[in-house]
Design a protein around this motif. Structure first.
Motif, mmCIF file in Angstrom:
data_model
loop_
_atom_site.group_PDB
_atom_site.id
_atom_site.type_symbol
_atom_site.label_atom_id
_atom_site.label_comp_id
_atom_site.label_asym_id
_atom_site.label_seq_id
_atom_site.Cartn_x
_atom_site.Cartn_y
_atom_site.Cartn_z
ATOM 1 N N VAL A 34 -34.156 -0.594 46.989
ATOM 2 C CA VAL A 34 -34.698 -1.116 48.237
ATOM 3 C C VAL A 34 -34.708 -2.632 48.148
ATOM 4 O O VAL A 34 -34.827 -3.202 47.047
ATOM 5 N N CYS A 35 -34.549 -3.285 49.269
ATOM 6 C CA CYS A 35 -34.637 -4.741 49.341
ATOM 7 C C CYS A 35 -35.694 -5.089 50.384
ATOM 8 O O CYS A 35 -35.603 -4.649 51.542
ATOM 9 N N LEU A 36 -36.708 -5.848 49.958
ATOM 10 C CA LEU A 36 -37.782 -6.273 50.855
ATOM 11 C C LEU A 36 -37.651 -7.763 51.125
ATOM 12 O O LEU A 36 -37.396 -8.549 50.204
ATOM 13 N N ASP A 37 -37.861 -8.158 52.368
ATOM 14 C CA ASP A 37 -37.859 -9.582 52.665
ATOM 15 C C ASP A 37 -39.246 -10.163 52.413
ATOM 16 O O ASP A 37 -40.154 -9.475 51.920
ATOM 17 N N ALA A 38 -39.432 -11.448 52.742
ATOM 18 C CA ALA A 38 -40.692 -12.120 52.423
ATOM 19 C C ALA A 38 -41.886 -11.498 53.125
ATOM 20 O O ALA A 38 -43.015 -11.578 52.628
ATOM 21 N N SER A 39 -41.656 -10.836 54.267
ATOM 22 C CA SER A 39 -42.758 -10.196 54.988
ATOM 23 C C SER A 39 -43.045 -8.787 54.493
ATOM 24 O O SER A 39 -44.013 -8.159 54.927
ATOM 25 N N GLY A 40 -42.203 -8.286 53.586
ATOM 26 C CA GLY A 40 -42.368 -6.928 53.092
ATOM 27 C C GLY A 40 -41.559 -5.893 53.850
ATOM 28 O O GLY A 40 -41.609 -4.705 53.524
ATOM 29 N N GLU A 64 -24.618 -1.870 39.864
ATOM 30 C CA GLU A 64 -23.879 -1.784 41.129
ATOM 31 C C GLU A 64 -24.825 -1.802 42.327
ATOM 32 O O GLU A 64 -24.595 -2.516 43.323
ATOM 33 N N MET A 65 -25.922 -1.040 42.232
ATOM 34 C CA MET A 65 -26.851 -0.954 43.359
ATOM 35 C C MET A 65 -27.582 -2.275 43.576
ATOM 36 O O MET A 65 -27.800 -2.690 44.715
ATOM 37 N N VAL A 66 -27.959 -2.949 42.493
ATOM 38 C CA VAL A 66 -28.620 -4.248 42.634
ATOM 39 C C VAL A 66 -27.666 -5.269 43.234
ATOM 40 O O VAL A 66 -28.037 -6.040 44.133
ATOM 41 N N ARG A 67 -26.433 -5.286 42.764
ATOM 42 C CA ARG A 67 -25.464 -6.254 43.308
ATOM 43 C C ARG A 67 -25.174 -5.989 44.780
ATOM 44 O O ARG A 67 -25.019 -6.932 45.566
ATOM 45 N N ASP A 68 -25.104 -4.728 45.165
ATOM 46 C CA ASP A 68 -24.931 -4.409 46.584
ATOM 47 C C ASP A 68 -26.095 -4.960 47.401
ATOM 48 O O ASP A 68 -25.910 -5.512 48.497
ATOM 49 N N GLN A 70 -28.031 -7.468 46.573
ATOM 50 C CA GLN A 70 -27.962 -8.932 46.582
ATOM 51 C C GLN A 70 -26.933 -9.444 47.578
ATOM 52 O O GLN A 70 -27.158 -10.466 48.239
ATOM 53 N N ARG A 71 -25.818 -8.738 47.681
ATOM 54 C CA ARG A 71 -24.804 -9.157 48.662
ATOM 55 C C ARG A 71 -25.333 -9.017 50.082
ATOM 56 O O ARG A 71 -25.018 -9.833 50.959
ATOM 57 N N ALA A 72 -26.148 -8.007 50.311
ATOM 58 C CA ALA A 72 -26.664 -7.766 51.659
ATOM 59 C C ALA A 72 -27.874 -8.623 51.995
ATOM 60 O O ALA A 72 -28.059 -9.020 53.154
ATOM 61 N N CYS A 73 -28.695 -8.918 50.977
ATOM 62 C CA CYS A 73 -29.999 -9.533 51.248
ATOM 63 C C CYS A 73 -30.198 -10.886 50.604
ATOM 64 O O CYS A 73 -31.124 -11.619 50.970
ATOM 65 N N GLY A 74 -29.394 -11.228 49.605
ATOM 66 C CA GLY A 74 -29.577 -12.477 48.882
ATOM 67 C C GLY A 74 -30.136 -12.240 47.493
ATOM 68 O O GLY A 74 -30.605 -11.148 47.159
#
Length: 297
Positions: A34-40, A64-68, A70-74
């Motif tokens: 999961v990728c959360l932004d600064a607001s959660g 692989e999942m972390v890099r995916d 990072q590419r999507a969210c930073g």
């Protein structure tokens, strides 16, 4: 939760509460990111089958999942929940029911592959943190999070902080003997940990599936769960117990277990509440993403 030398020397941009937060939940059957932004808010969520029995493939999948993500969210912090813990003595995985992880330097291997610090914590601790923060245990000072799935784990949160303990095993109720065993429950089934009669061998998903007769099996399960949680209450006395894992979806548990555990708890009344998790089977991955929340900005 273990902090590596790389983490201690990392710049704030590698993690911190204001950054993108990536969490991974490594389960026995599935791995989720999961990728959360600064607001959660969730910006990405994905799950894939876990390559059981293959350590190298497991590491490759997480990377692989972390890099995916990072590419999507930073680029942001990375937290990993695992079905075990990292030994403070050796830095190797211990106590994992996904036994192919045991004795392997998972944290170091992930840091090397990702070239950034990674925080690794027990999956039940991640689950407990998530549910205590904004889940079923929100507002309670003491929360015990329970995983009833491929294995049986637990995590204790006090005032919003998970207790890991001197040996990194706080909350591991699943590897104590089933309390008050009946005649047909001794000496108990063999456990992967090398002992017999562990709570995990009675209350995990595979253990329930092995039991015969649905109604009778459920009655036995309810009583065993009540006995097991009674010892947790006797030791920790939490305000709230939150159930997670596949078996937490059995609705009957939430009425029948509290009505049964009073006969085993060392008190004239039991005020502890038993709740279903609020975040479903993604609670663990959300907790993993929160592992950097105490990092300096």
């Amino acid at each position: 939760m273990q902090r590596s030398a790389a983490e201690r020397s990392a710049p704030a941009s590698a993690g911190g509460p204001a950054s993108v937060r990536i969490g991974v939940d490594l389960g026995g059957t599935k791995t989720e990111v999961v990728c959360l932004d600064a607001s959660g808010a969730q910006r990405l969520r994905r799950r894939l089958p876990t390559p059981r029995g293959d350590y190298d493939a497991t590491v490759a999948l997480i990377v692989e999942m972390v890099r995916d993500a990072q590419r999507a969210c930073g680029i942001g912090s990375v937290g990993i929940g695992i079905p075990g813990t990292i030994s403070a003595l050796t830095g190797l995985v211990k106590n994992a029911n996904s036994t192919w992880l045991n004795g392997r330097p998972l944290g170091r291997d992930l840091e090397s592959a990702l070239r950034q610090p990674v925080r690794v914590a027990n999956d039940a601790n991640c689950f407990a943190v998530s549910e205590a923060a904004d889940g079923a245990g929100a507002g309670a000072r003491t929360v015990f999070g329970v995983i009833l799935g491929t294995g049986v784990g637990g995590g204790l949160v006090v005032d919003g902080r998970v207790l890991t303990g001197a040996n990194g095993i706080a909350g591991e109720w699943g590897h104590n003997p089933l309390p008050w065993p009946q005649a047909d429950e001794t000496p108990g089934r063999e456990c992967y940990c090398g002992r017999r009669g562990c709570i995990e061998t009675w209350l995990s998903g595979p253990a329930f599936a092995r039991d015969a007769g649905l109604d009778e099996a459920l009655e036995r399960y309810v009583d065993r769960l009540a006995r097991g949680l009674a010892t947790v209450i006797n030791l920790f006395d939490p305000e709230v117990i939150v159930l997670g894992g596949g078996l937490s979806n059995i609705e009957a548990l939430y009425q029948r277990v509290p009505s049964r555990w009073g006969r085993y708890v060392f008190s004239d009344s039991v005020r502890t509440e038993l709740w279903r998790n609020r975040h479903g089977d993604s609670s663990g991955v959300l907790g993993a993403a929160r592992l950097w929340d105490d990092a300096p900005a």
